[in-house]
Design an enzyme around this catalytic site. Structure first.
Site, PDB file in Angstrom:
ATOM      1  N   ARG A  37     -13.520  -5.259  -7.947  1.00  8.12           N
ATOM      2  CA  ARG A  37     -11.789  -5.041  -8.346  1.00  8.12           C
ATOM      3  C   ARG A  37     -11.597  -4.396  -7.447  1.00  8.12           C
ATOM      4  NH1 ARG A  37      -8.431  -7.606  -7.196  1.00  8.12           N
ATOM      5  NH2 ARG A  37      -7.031  -8.014  -7.884  1.00  8.12           N
ATOM      6  N   ASP A  55     -12.967  -0.101 -16.758  1.00  8.79           N
ATOM      7  CA  ASP A  55     -11.809  -0.845 -17.675  1.00  8.79           C
ATOM      8  C   ASP A  55     -11.054  -0.743 -19.205  1.00  8.79           C
ATOM      9  OD1 ASP A  55     -11.097  -3.189 -19.334  1.00  8.79           O
ATOM     10  OD2 ASP A  55     -12.774  -4.724 -18.953  1.00  8.79           O
ATOM     11  N   ASN A  81      -0.161   3.310 -14.395  1.00  8.46           N
ATOM     12  CA  ASN A  81       0.530   1.936 -14.023  1.00  8.46           C
ATOM     13  C   ASN A  81       0.179   0.624 -14.433  1.00  8.46           C
ATOM     14  OD1 ASN A  81       2.243  -0.014 -11.317  1.00  8.46           O
ATOM     15  ND2 ASN A  81       0.438  -0.017 -11.334  1.00  8.46           N
ATOM     16  N   TYR A 153       3.858  -6.564 -26.807  1.00  4.10           N
ATOM     17  CA  TYR A 153       3.842  -5.987 -25.364  1.00  4.10           C
ATOM     18  C   TYR A 153       4.964  -5.071 -25.390  1.00  4.10           C
ATOM     19  CZ  TYR A 153       4.880  -5.459 -20.153  1.00  4.10           C
ATOM     20  OH  TYR A 153       5.276  -5.194 -18.670  1.00  4.10           O
ATOM     21  N   LYS A 157       5.219  -1.385 -24.203  1.00  2.51           N
ATOM     22  CA  LYS A 157       6.089  -0.034 -23.546  1.00  2.51           C
ATOM     23  C   LYS A 157       7.006   0.491 -24.170  1.00  2.51           C
ATOM     24  CE  LYS A 157       4.075  -1.647 -20.541  1.00  2.51           C
ATOM     25  NZ  LYS A 157       3.424  -0.693 -19.453  1.00  2.51           N
ATOM     26  N   VAL A 184       9.802  -8.513 -11.776  1.00  2.00           N
ATOM     27  CA  VAL A 184       9.336  -8.726 -10.204  1.00  2.00           C
ATOM     28  C   VAL A 184       8.214  -9.106 -10.376  1.00  2.00           C
ATOM     29  CG1 VAL A 184      10.880  -6.679  -9.286  1.00  2.00           C
ATOM     30  CG2 VAL A 184       7.846  -6.457 -10.197  1.00  2.00           C
ATOM     31  N   THR A 186       4.790  -9.883  -9.126  1.00  2.00           N
ATOM     32  CA  THR A 186       3.431  -9.915  -8.943  1.00  2.00           C
ATOM     33  C   THR A 186       2.962 -10.756  -9.999  1.00  2.00           C
ATOM     34  OG1 THR A 186       3.732  -8.177 -11.010  1.00  2.00           O
ATOM     35  CG2 THR A 186       4.358  -6.913  -9.093  1.00  2.00           C
TER      36      THR A 186
END
Ligand SMILES: NC(=O)c1ccc[n+]([C@@H]2O[C@H](COP(=O)([O-])OP(=O)(O)OC[C@H]3O[C@@H](n4cnc5c(N)ncnc54)[C@H](OP(=O)(O)O)[C@@H]3O)[C@@H](O)[C@H]2O)c1
Length: 256
Positions: A37, A55, A81, A153, A157, A184, A186
């Site tokens: 990656r 990782d 991010n 999740y 956040k 968005v 992604t």
């Protein structure tokens, strides 16, 4: 010109942020989960100064990311991010026995914040879903609750905002803010996402490098370069301290 480290910059908003920073004349170090990656990130953003590999599901590898970043010298800003999504159908345990989503979204930014030499600015990617996060901070490792991917999740956040605000309080010499990029399209957001993809990465870049008076604040929460009210529980210093303490317990890493 600033020097910025962006976690999770092999794809999505992190990669877009890295590209925009470079277009604006800043220096960027990328981050990717593994060498493959990393290579792909380098090809996508060839003007980046380098790429750090690690990782974030692994406490050991996350610590190594911090070491490698520090070995590269000082940074003006770090953008936290990297993130994983809300659709994990079961509690996926990391090598440290923690839920995957908690390890990447909560614990990794905590560890990196604690171990990377203090930059001038810190930016944390949250989500509008943080408003549904569990502010009790009970059962952070999902050992007692039946698994719910979206709740897990949302919790992480919320943690990202608590972390940003805790750091703003502890480190008055650092600008530390959180934001939601909108829903968005992604890899994480998926093709049905309704918000403007081209606006998704701009707020993190702005908070990392802009000299606008609106961007040079600390302990604030943003959406599309405007202040937005976060879940009111994020303002609780007690909750903030509780999260720092829990992250210290899980990771064995204390805040300096
Ligand atoms: N997209 C949305 O609608 C949305 C909405 C609200 C908030 N956000 C937040 O925005 C941030 C960026 O999300 P995105 O939409 O750009 O997601 P994305 O396209 O899935 O990109 C996530 C990035 O994080 C990296 N990453 C994930 N797990 C990692 C790990 N274990 N180790 C190292 N890197 C890892 C990914 O690497 P790989 O490329 O190798 O997977 C990728 O570079 C996240 O924090 C997310 O919570 C997104």
């Amino acid at each position: 010109m600033a020097r910025v480290f962006v976690t999770g910059s092999s794809d999505g908003l992190g990669r877009m942020a890295a590209q925009l920073l470079i277009e604006q004349g800043h220096k960027v170090v990328l981050h990717a989960r593994n060498p493959e990656r990393g290579q792909q990130a380098r090809s996508a953003v060839p003007q980046a100064e380098g790429v750090v590999i690690g990782d974030l599901t692994s406490i050991r590898q996350t610590r190594k990311v911090a070491e490698e970043v520090n070995a590269l010298g000082s940074f003006d800003a770090v953008i936290h991010n990297a993130g994983v999504g809300y659709q994990e159908p079961r509690r996926i345990a990391t090598e440290d026995g923690l839920p995957h989503v908690f390890a990447v979204n909560t614990l990794a930014p905590y560890i990196l914040t604690a171990l990377i030499n203090k930059p001038k600015r810190l930016v944390y990617l949250s989500s509008g879903l943080h408003r549904n996060g569990d502010a009790t901070l009970d059962d952070l490792a999902w050992e007692h609750r039946p698994w719910q991917g979206q709740q897990a999740y949302s919790d992480t956040k919320l943690h990202d905002v608590l972390l940003a605000f805790a750091i703003a309080r502890h480190w008055p010499d650092v600008l530390s803010n959180a934001l939601e990029p909108g829903w968005v399209a992604t890899k994480m957001g998926g093709p049905a996402a309704t918000d403007d993809l081209d606006a998704g990465h701009r707020t993190q870049v702005w908070l990392a490098v802009s000299d606008d008076s609106a961007a040079t604040v600390t302990g604030k929460y943003f959406y599309h370069m405007r202040l937005r009210a976060p879940n009111s529980a994020t303002h609780s210093t007690e909750r903030q301290e509780e999260l720092l303490e829990a992250c210290k317990r899980f990771s064995g890493v204390g805040m300096p």
